[in-house]
Design a protein around this motif. Structure first.
Motif, mmCIF file in Angstrom:
data_model
loop_
_atom_site.group_PDB
_atom_site.id
_atom_site.type_symbol
_atom_site.label_atom_id
_atom_site.label_comp_id
_atom_site.label_asym_id
_atom_site.label_seq_id
_atom_site.Cartn_x
_atom_site.Cartn_y
_atom_site.Cartn_z
ATOM 1 N N GLY A 143 -6.874 1.621 -7.900
ATOM 2 C CA GLY A 143 -6.505 0.213 -8.098
ATOM 3 C C GLY A 143 -5.075 0.074 -8.589
ATOM 4 N N VAL A 144 -4.668 0.940 -9.513
ATOM 5 C CA VAL A 144 -3.298 0.865 -10.048
ATOM 6 C C VAL A 144 -2.287 1.298 -8.976
ATOM 7 N N TYR B 237 1.142 2.564 -14.330
ATOM 8 C CA TYR B 237 1.801 1.615 -13.425
ATOM 9 C C TYR B 237 3.315 1.859 -13.410
ATOM 10 N N GLU C 270 1.876 -2.627 -3.723
ATOM 11 C CA GLU C 270 2.094 -4.016 -3.270
ATOM 12 C C GLU C 270 3.350 -4.613 -3.904
ATOM 13 N N ASN C 271 3.554 -4.344 -5.211
ATOM 14 C CA ASN C 271 4.729 -4.924 -5.884
ATOM 15 C C ASN C 271 6.032 -4.285 -5.419
ATOM 16 N N LYS D 279 -2.609 0.825 -5.783
ATOM 17 C CA LYS D 279 -2.471 -0.299 -4.834
ATOM 18 C C LYS D 279 -1.601 -1.400 -5.435
ATOM 19 N N ASP D 280 -1.802 -1.702 -6.724
ATOM 20 C CA ASP D 280 -0.970 -2.729 -7.389
ATOM 21 C C ASP D 280 0.501 -2.343 -7.326
ATOM 22 N N ALA D 281 0.798 -1.092 -7.718
ATOM 23 C CA ALA D 281 2.207 -0.643 -7.750
ATOM 24 C C ALA D 281 2.796 -0.684 -6.343
#
Ligand SMILES: O=S(=O)(c1ccc(O)cc1O)N1Cc2ccccc2C1
Length: 402
Positions: free
Chosen positions: A192-193, A239, A199-200, A195-197
């Motif tokens: 999950g982390v 992150y 996308e940003n 994917k967040d990193a």
């Protein structure tokens, strides 16, 4: 003439720097967070924070004078002196609700005062580069010091964040919806982390290059086959590392393949849980860099580039300015993990983040001020005890032999 304040400060620094910092494991942070006793936390911190501050402040005093005289370094030293004084004021306080509230307020004030320490120290290194020639010994001292200084800062902010998140006025008595213990997530979902990193970083890449490489993500759990990989960790640290690595990888791919018509090679990420380590491998086909340059990426002196002009700050470059990689490596090392780069010149780079799989093995790694660390600042550069060919190539050798 040093005022009474400075004389007293110096005495207190000598006293607190005699103690070694006490490293805590993620498991200890978590177990303490579950029992959440504010008085115990206060009693521990009003000693441990001055010990960690004094240990690193004594080391600042060992730096080359050229550096400690730089205006930005004087400013940072002053911040540390103020914060140290404000916290030792609680040394003999009685433990009352008022004292506990005032202590929390002091920690918040200290955290805010030090929010710009990283770039202010980088400014200090820049001031030094622009005002004096920097010899190898000074470069070594700066590299050694900044790794320890920033690691010390990460650890002090971790202690402050845990206390204010667990006992701060804004959280008193409120429910804990996220299940986090302070800034620790007992069930941090690694994928999950990632994917967040991604996308940003991709959002910034799209803005700057109007395109971005895809992500190929693999999750391999060698302990519980097929189960999602979860770790007791600080998501914000993870992150920070991933975001930095994605920015570098994307910039490499875009600048290496930018104008090419055929598709962009994807960034491949493998998240793997083993018995002892959990690792994240990020592979890009961005052309890589020569082995001789890889070390420079972790060098504060080389990474201290002139600040980008503030006017066009909306076009933030993906990577290249600042201390992203050295600081990210410190976050990985903070809980006994690591971050390393393996580059294949002409093809691409693999970046590895290693973390401890077990929270009782994830101990803080803290710098200690003692004879060994002091000796480093006086050390002469080691003599050249390996013979290596000169860079002049064969012609040079043949002339000498002739
Ligand atoms: O040095 S690198 O191999 C590289 C370094 C760190 C990293 O995380 C990923 C990387 O890929 N790489 C950074 C960069 C930037 C612009 C143009 C080309 C390149 C090549």
């Amino acid at each position: 003439r040093p005022t009474q304040f400075l004389r007293n400060l110096s005495k207190m620094l000598d006293f607190y720097s005699q103690f070694n910092p006490s490293p805590l494991s993620i498991k200890q942070f978590m177990d303490f967070g579950y029992q959440a006793c504010e008085r115990k936390s206060f009693t521990f911190l009003r000693k441990e924070l001055p010990v960690r501050l004094a240990n690193i402040m004594k080391e600042i005093a060992l730096l080359p004078e050229n550096l400690t005289r730089m205006p930005s370094v004087v400013l940072v030293t002053d911040w540390y002196a103020r914060s140290f004084s404000e916290i030792i004021a609680f040394e003999r306080s009685d433990i009352s609700p008022t004292t506990l509230d005032r202590f929390c307020e002091t920690l918040v004030r200290v955290r805010n005062r030090h929010s710009d320490v990283v770039q202010t120290m980088a400014q200090g290194v820049m001031e030094l580069k622009e005002s004096h020639p920097v010899d190898q010994q000074t470069d070594n001292s700066i590299q050694y010091f900044l790794d320890r200084f920033y690691m010390s800062r990460i650890s002090i902010r971790m202690l402050i964040n845990q206390h204010t998140l667990l006992f701060g006025s804004d959280v008193k008595g409120s429910e804990n919806p996220t299940g986090h213990i302070g800034c620790i997530d007992p069930q941090c979902d690694l994928v999950g982390v990632v994917k967040d990193a991604y996308e940003n970083a991709r959002f910034i890449c799209d803005q700057y290059y109007l395109a971005s490489p895809d992500l190929r993500l693999k999750e391999i759990n060698d302990v519980e086959h097929g189960a999602p990989i979860r770790i007791v960790y600080v998501p914000s640290h993870l992150y920070h590392m991933l975001f930095e690595l994605f920015k570098n990888a994307m910039r490499a791919v875009m600048e290496h393949h930018g104008d090419a018509e055929e598709g962009l090679p994807p960034i491949e990420v493998v998240v793997c849980r083993g018995k002892e380590d959990i690792c994240v491998k990020m592979s890009d086909r961005g052309g890589g860099i020569p082995r001789s340059s890889t070390d420079m990426l972790f060098h504060y002196m080389y990474s201290t580039a002139p600040q980008p002009p503030k006017s066009d700050s909306h076009t933030v470059p993906l990577a290249g300015y600042g201390y992203g990689l050295p600081i990210s490596r410190l976050y990985a090392r903070y809980f006994h993990g690591d971050l390393s780069l393996m580059s294949c010149d002409g093809f691409g780079t693999d970046a590895m983040i290693y973390m401890k799989a077990l929270s009782n093995e994830a101990n803080e790694l803290l710098p200690v001020f003692n004879k060994a660390s002091s000796k480093f600042y006086r050390t002469v550069i080691p003599t050249n005890d390996w013979s290596h060919g000169s860079s002049l190539g064969v012609r040079h050798l043949t002339t000498r032999n002739a």
